[in-house]
Design an enzyme around this catalytic site. Structure first.
Site, PDB file in Angstrom:
ATOM      1  N   GLY A  24       0.779  -1.244   0.000  1.00 47.04           N
ATOM      2  CA  GLY A  24       0.000   0.000   0.000  1.00 47.04           C
ATOM      3  C   GLY A  24       0.800   1.278   0.000  1.00 47.04           C
ATOM      4  O   GLY A  24       0.357   2.288   0.551  1.00 47.04           O
ATOM      5  N   SER A  25       1.967   1.285  -0.682  1.00 45.78           N
ATOM      6  CA  SER A  25       2.714   2.556  -0.689  1.00 45.78           C
ATOM      7  C   SER A  25       2.018   3.606  -1.565  1.00 45.78           C
ATOM      8  O   SER A  25       2.041   4.799  -1.241  1.00 45.78           O
ATOM      9  CB  SER A  25       4.163   2.345  -1.131  1.00 45.78           C
ATOM     10  OG  SER A  25       4.266   2.143  -2.512  1.00 45.78           O
TER      11      SER A  25
ATOM     12  N   ARG B 252      -6.050  -8.295  -8.631  1.00 45.89           N
ATOM     13  CA  ARG B 252      -7.114  -9.174  -9.101  1.00 45.89           C
ATOM     14  C   ARG B 252      -7.594  -8.659 -10.445  1.00 45.89           C
ATOM     15  O   ARG B 252      -7.759  -7.443 -10.625  1.00 45.89           O
ATOM     16  CB  ARG B 252      -8.322  -9.138  -8.158  1.00 45.89           C
ATOM     17  CG  ARG B 252      -8.055  -9.651  -6.785  1.00 45.89           C
ATOM     18  CD  ARG B 252      -8.093 -11.146  -6.680  1.00 45.89           C
ATOM     19  NE  ARG B 252      -9.388 -11.747  -6.990  1.00 45.89           N
ATOM     20  CZ  ARG B 252      -9.560 -13.039  -7.188  1.00 45.89           C
ATOM     21  NH1 ARG B 252      -8.527 -13.858  -7.124  1.00 45.89           N
ATOM     22  NH2 ARG B 252     -10.754 -13.532  -7.455  1.00 45.89           N
TER      23      ARG B 252
ATOM     24  N   ASP C 144      -4.915  -3.785 -17.870  1.00 44.37           N
ATOM     25  CA  ASP C 144      -3.906  -2.745 -18.117  1.00 44.37           C
ATOM     26  C   ASP C 144      -4.172  -1.995 -19.423  1.00 44.37           C
ATOM     27  O   ASP C 144      -3.239  -1.566 -20.115  1.00 44.37           O
ATOM     28  CB  ASP C 144      -2.482  -3.340 -18.087  1.00 44.37           C
ATOM     29  CG  ASP C 144      -2.154  -3.937 -16.728  1.00 44.37           C
ATOM     30  OD1 ASP C 144      -2.663  -3.430 -15.723  1.00 44.37           O
ATOM     31  OD2 ASP C 144      -1.405  -4.928 -16.676  1.00 44.37           O
TER      32      ASP C 144
ATOM     33  N   HIS D 223      -0.138   1.503 -12.987  1.00 45.98           N
ATOM     34  CA  HIS D 223       0.596   0.353 -13.504  1.00 45.98           C
ATOM     35  C   HIS D 223       2.064   0.746 -13.699  1.00 45.98           C
ATOM     36  O   HIS D 223       2.356   1.821 -14.245  1.00 45.98           O
ATOM     37  CB  HIS D 223      -0.013  -0.096 -14.841  1.00 45.98           C
ATOM     38  CG  HIS D 223       0.691  -1.290 -15.416  1.00 45.98           C
ATOM     39  ND1 HIS D 223       0.498  -2.564 -14.935  1.00 45.98           N
ATOM     40  CD2 HIS D 223       1.633  -1.386 -16.394  1.00 45.98           C
ATOM     41  CE1 HIS D 223       1.273  -3.404 -15.603  1.00 45.98           C
ATOM     42  NE2 HIS D 223       1.973  -2.711 -16.490  1.00 45.98           N
TER      43      HIS D 223
HETATM   44  C1  GAR Z   1       2.893  -0.737  -7.652  1.00 48.09           C
HETATM   45  O1  GAR Z   1       4.142  -0.671  -8.275  1.00 48.09           O
HETATM   46  C2  GAR Z   1       1.790  -0.723  -8.684  1.00 48.09           C
HETATM   47  O2  GAR Z   1       2.072   0.080  -9.796  1.00 48.09           O
HETATM   48  C3  GAR Z   1       1.718  -2.181  -9.073  1.00 48.09           C
HETATM   49  O3  GAR Z   1       1.873  -2.876  -7.864  1.00 48.09           O
HETATM   50  C4  GAR Z   1       2.681  -2.091  -6.976  1.00 48.09           C
HETATM   51  C5  GAR Z   1       1.944  -1.961  -5.671  1.00 48.09           C
HETATM   52  O4  GAR Z   1       2.748  -1.338  -4.713  1.00 48.09           O
HETATM   53  N1  GAR Z   1       0.493  -2.503  -9.737  1.00 48.09           N
HETATM   54  C6  GAR Z   1       0.391  -3.367 -10.721  1.00 48.09           C
HETATM   55  O5  GAR Z   1       1.310  -4.029 -11.138  1.00 48.09           O
HETATM   56  C7  GAR Z   1      -1.014  -3.504 -11.305  1.00 48.09           C
HETATM   57  N2  GAR Z   1      -0.970  -4.089 -12.597  1.00 48.09           N
HETATM   58  P1  GAR Z   1       2.110  -0.590  -3.480  1.00 48.09           P
HETATM   59  O6  GAR Z   1       1.221  -1.630  -2.783  1.00 48.09           O
HETATM   60  O7  GAR Z   1       3.284  -0.224  -2.622  1.00 48.09           O
HETATM   61  O8  GAR Z   1       1.335   0.581  -3.974  1.00 48.09           O
END
Ligand code: GAR
Length: 196
Positions: free
Chosen positions: A14-15, A94, A148, A112
């Site tokens: 969740g950053s 998901r 995406d 993304h």
């Molecule tokens: C992030 O880099 C986001 O862009 C990616 O997952 C990570 C979640 O990090 N999302 C995807 O790949 C979706 N296709 P976070 O939990 O620290 O925000």
């Protein structure tokens, strides 16, 4: 100022969620984060959100087995009960069915870690390195039925540097994700405020 009510869907640390919560603390920010939903009970972001006084909900997908629709109906009910106007996917891992995508068309966004349409899917940083690309980055887009895909609301580029590893590159992209997502959510919230 009436702020647009936003829910964030997460699966992990969740950053990006934390970045949106931090941005929304500004009095002039046009959106407020009122709800965080996770599909995994151990998503690290849940504790971060709760510590900020934001309502959290765990709606696990596992008990629903293959019934993705039933899981999404429960999420949708929670979003509506909370009066949500925009849904921000932030590391929500998901694939959505047309039900939730259509229910929130124009009001659901995703971040993304690539310069879409390049590198949809997983392991984008490693794939960018393997492909020998010079530029990489991140994209915020409206969510549509294709994974995406969907109209792009904003992108941020980073240079791929000699000696970059997956870790160094993903860290640089993540910094840009946090800024880009806050900016794009604000832009969408403003358009919703104007049209409602
Ligand atoms: C992030 O880099 C986001 O862009 C990616 O997952 C990570 C979640 O990090 N999302 C995807 O790949 C979706 N296709 P976070 O939990 O620290 O925000």
């Amino acid at each position: 100022m009436t702020k647009v009510k936003v829910a964030i869907l997460i699966s992990g640390r969740g950053s990006n969620m934390a970045a949106l919560i931090a941005a929304a603390k500004d009095r002039a920010y046009p959106a407020q984060i009122v709800l965080v939903i996770a599909n995994l009970a151990d998503a690290g972001g849940l504790a971060l959100a709760a510590a900020q006084g934001i309502e959290t909900a765990v709606i696990e997908h596992a008990p629903f087995g293959k019934d993705r629709l039933a899981h999404e109906r429960m999420i949708d009910a929670k979003l509506r009960q909370a009066g949500i106007e925009i849904v921000a996917l932030a590391g929500y891992m998901r694939v959505l069915t047309p039900f939730l995508v259509e229910a929130w068309a124009g009001r659901m966004i995703n971040i993304h870690p690539s310069l879409l349409p390049a590198l949809p899917g997983l392991h984008t940083h490693q794939r960018a390195l393997e492909a020998g690309l010079e530029k990489h980055g991140c994209t915020v887009h409206l969510v549509t039925a294709g994974v995406d895909e969907g109209p792009i609301l904003g992108q941020a580029k980073v240079d791929i540097l000699p000696g970059d590893t997956e870790a160094s590159l993903s860290a640089r992209v993540l910094e840009e994700e946090h800024k880009l997502y806050a900016r794009c959510l604000a832009d969408l919230a403003k358009t919703i405020t104007k049209t409602s």
